[in-house]
Motif scaffolding. Structure first.
Motif, PDB file in Angstrom:
ATOM      1  N   VAL A  41      53.543  56.886  43.198  1.00  0.00           N
ATOM      2  CA  VAL A  41      53.547  58.349  43.236  1.00  0.00           C
ATOM      3  C   VAL A  41      54.010  58.812  44.614  1.00  0.00           C
ATOM      4  CG1 VAL A  41      52.112  60.423  43.066  1.00  0.00           C
ATOM      5  CG2 VAL A  41      51.690  58.470  41.540  1.00  0.00           C
ATOM      6  N   PRO A  42      54.978  59.730  44.685  1.00  0.00           N
ATOM      7  CA  PRO A  42      55.473  60.214  45.977  1.00  0.00           C
ATOM      8  C   PRO A  42      54.391  60.942  46.778  1.00  0.00           C
ATOM      9  CG  PRO A  42      57.023  60.741  44.220  1.00  0.00           C
ATOM     10  CD  PRO A  42      55.762  60.267  43.558  1.00  0.00           C
ATOM     11  N   VAL A  43      54.460  60.781  48.085  1.00  0.00           N
ATOM     12  CA  VAL A  43      53.564  61.468  49.022  1.00  0.00           C
ATOM     13  C   VAL A  43      54.432  62.257  49.995  1.00  0.00           C
ATOM     14  CG1 VAL A  43      51.765  61.225  50.778  1.00  0.00           C
ATOM     15  CG2 VAL A  43      51.824  59.644  48.825  1.00  0.00           C
ATOM     16  N   ILE A  44      54.299  63.566  49.990  1.00  0.00           N
ATOM     17  CA  ILE A  44      55.138  64.436  50.819  1.00  0.00           C
ATOM     18  C   ILE A  44      54.595  64.481  52.240  1.00  0.00           C
ATOM     19  CG2 ILE A  44      56.079  66.759  51.068  1.00  0.00           C
ATOM     20  CD1 ILE A  44      55.512  67.142  48.042  1.00  0.00           C
ATOM     21  N   SER A  45      55.467  64.206  53.204  1.00  0.00           N
ATOM     22  CA  SER A  45      55.125  64.225  54.614  1.00  0.00           C
ATOM     23  C   SER A  45      56.023  65.227  55.341  1.00  0.00           C
ATOM     24  CB  SER A  45      55.307  62.833  55.218  1.00  0.00           C
ATOM     25  OG  SER A  45      54.449  61.901  54.579  1.00  0.00           O
ATOM     26  N   PRO A  46      55.694  65.593  56.595  1.00  0.00           N
ATOM     27  CA  PRO A  46      56.506  66.579  57.314  1.00  0.00           C
ATOM     28  C   PRO A  46      58.006  66.312  57.317  1.00  0.00           C
ATOM     29  CG  PRO A  46      54.472  66.245  58.494  1.00  0.00           C
ATOM     30  CD  PRO A  46      54.461  65.266  57.356  1.00  0.00           C
ATOM     31  N   PRO A  47      58.485  65.059  57.479  1.00  0.00           N
ATOM     32  CA  PRO A  47      59.939  64.856  57.464  1.00  0.00           C
ATOM     33  C   PRO A  47      60.600  65.205  56.128  1.00  0.00           C
ATOM     34  CG  PRO A  47      58.829  62.981  58.464  1.00  0.00           C
ATOM     35  CD  PRO A  47      57.766  63.825  57.829  1.00  0.00           C
ATOM     36  N   ASP A  48      59.793  65.313  55.069  1.00  0.00           N
ATOM     37  CA  ASP A  48      60.343  65.621  53.744  1.00  0.00           C
ATOM     38  C   ASP A  48      60.497  67.115  53.498  1.00  0.00           C
ATOM     39  OD1 ASP A  48      60.218  62.831  53.088  1.00  0.00           O
ATOM     40  OD2 ASP A  48      58.076  63.075  52.687  1.00  0.00           O
ATOM     41  N   LEU A  49      60.057  67.945  54.439  1.00  0.00           N
ATOM     42  CA  LEU A  49      60.148  69.391  54.272  1.00  0.00           C
ATOM     43  C   LEU A  49      61.468  69.861  54.860  1.00  0.00           C
ATOM     44  CD1 LEU A  49      56.515  70.548  55.146  1.00  0.00           C
ATOM     45  CD2 LEU A  49      57.413  69.573  53.030  1.00  0.00           C
ATOM     46  N   ALA A  50      62.379  70.301  54.005  1.00  0.00           N
ATOM     47  CA  ALA A  50      63.705  70.723  54.440  1.00  0.00           C
ATOM     48  C   ALA A  50      63.657  72.142  55.003  1.00  0.00           C
ATOM     49  CB  ALA A  50      64.696  70.636  53.285  1.00  0.00           C
ATOM     50  N   GLY A  51      64.754  72.551  55.625  1.00  0.00           N
ATOM     51  CA  GLY A  51      64.792  73.857  56.276  1.00  0.00           C
ATOM     52  C   GLY A  51      64.901  75.030  55.328  1.00  0.00           C
ATOM     53  N   ASP A  52      65.156  74.766  54.045  1.00  0.00           N
ATOM     54  CA  ASP A  52      65.306  75.861  53.081  1.00  0.00           C
ATOM     55  C   ASP A  52      64.086  76.008  52.178  1.00  0.00           C
ATOM     56  OD1 ASP A  52      65.627  73.515  51.715  1.00  0.00           O
ATOM     57  OD2 ASP A  52      67.478  74.063  50.705  1.00  0.00           O
ATOM     58  N   HIS A  53      62.918  75.617  52.698  1.00  0.00           N
ATOM     59  CA  HIS A  53      61.648  75.733  51.972  1.00  0.00           C
ATOM     60  C   HIS A  53      61.590  74.798  50.758  1.00  0.00           C
ATOM     61  CE1 HIS A  53      61.283  80.158  53.510  1.00  0.00           C
ATOM     62  NE2 HIS A  53      61.271  79.279  54.484  1.00  0.00           N
ATOM     63  N   ARG A  54      62.371  73.739  50.773  1.00  0.00           N
ATOM     64  CA  ARG A  54      62.367  72.780  49.677  1.00  0.00           C
ATOM     65  C   ARG A  54      61.920  71.418  50.166  1.00  0.00           C
ATOM     66  NH1 ARG A  54      67.658  73.985  45.836  1.00  0.00           N
ATOM     67  NH2 ARG A  54      67.242  76.195  45.492  1.00  0.00           N
ATOM     68  N   VAL A  55      61.527  70.587  49.190  1.00  0.00           N
ATOM     69  CA  VAL A  55      61.174  69.205  49.502  1.00  0.00           C
ATOM     70  C   VAL A  55      62.415  68.342  49.323  1.00  0.00           C
ATOM     71  CG1 VAL A  55      59.771  67.227  48.830  1.00  0.00           C
ATOM     72  CG2 VAL A  55      58.772  69.520  48.805  1.00  0.00           C
ATOM     73  N   ASP A  56      62.751  67.591  50.366  1.00  0.00           N
ATOM     74  CA  ASP A  56      63.859  66.635  50.301  1.00  0.00           C
ATOM     75  C   ASP A  56      63.266  65.299  49.860  1.00  0.00           C
ATOM     76  OD1 ASP A  56      65.922  64.883  50.674  1.00  0.00           O
ATOM     77  OD2 ASP A  56      66.464  65.587  52.669  1.00  0.00           O
TER      78      ASP A  56
END
Length: 210
Positions: A41-56
């Motif tokens: 299961v994916p775990v979202i971390s700060p580097p995954d937060l893109a500049g357009d308010h989306r998750v990369d």
């Protein structure tokens, strides 16, 4: 409507904690089996937060399903807003349907808007507004790595317009975001053409570039 509202010229001023559930991510020790593989299961971390308010999602790390089951209370769903609370303060993302059921890491806070109070997309835009960003960062706890405290963040005042005004703002900002994406795609395409154009000009197979 939450208690303690303060009317303003542009809406009602409400504390963030009265608009959202604010939940810090799990302890890092609970995510000690994070890995870069394709399973889990994916775990979202700060580097995954893109500049357009989306998750990369391209480099998102994962945990085994058995760990995710234990951490179900830290799952995200569509409409949540993730805010970085440690490190790259101020970055945030609006969770979409594609990320529902994913987890978030210890360096993030999950804001889950209460029904009928505020549109998630409006909240994400509001928290990205430079004066609001400065107010948020002003609440950061000093230290080697600045951190946002969830208790203090709940005290952040939010100016909430009427719901129809929120919809209008979100729609207008979405149009702007679409135009930005189109312009970026055009710029990236032109940038990718640069080597070929140079090669053709160098070899004399192209006289001009229009």
């Amino acid at each position: 409507m939450p208690q303690g509202n303060a009317p303003t010229a542009h809406g009602v001023r409400i504390l963030l904690g009265d608009l959202c559930e604010v939940t810090a991510g799990p302890s890092g020790s609970l995510l000690d089996r994070l890995h870069d593989g394709p399973d889990g299961v994916p775990v979202i971390s700060p580097p995954d937060l893109a500049g357009d308010h989306r998750v990369d999602s391209r480099k998102v790390r994962r945990v085994p399903q058995i760990d995710a089951d234990r951490l179900e209370r830290f799952a995200v769903r569509e409409g949540d807003v993730l805010v970085v609370r440690q490190g790259a303060l101020g970055r945030l993302a609006l969770i979409e349907q594609a990320q529902s059921g994913w987890l978030y890491g210890s360096s993030c806070l999950r804001l889950r808007p209460l029904p009928g109070g505020i549109l998630p997309a409006f909240l994400a835009a509001y928290l990205s507004h430079p004066p609001v960003q400065r107010a948020m960062l002003g609440q950061a706890l000093p230290g080697t790595v600045p951190a946002l405290n969830s208790t203090l963040l709940r005290e952040l005042p939010v100016t909430v317009p009427a719901m129809d005004r929120q919809y209008a703002i979100v729609e207008a900002l979405a149009d702007v975001a679409d135009q930005i994406r189109i312009q970026r795609q055009m710029a990236e395409r032109l940038e990718s053409l640069r080597p070929a154009i140079f090669r053709e000009l160098l070899q004399g197979t192209r006289d001009t570039w229009r």
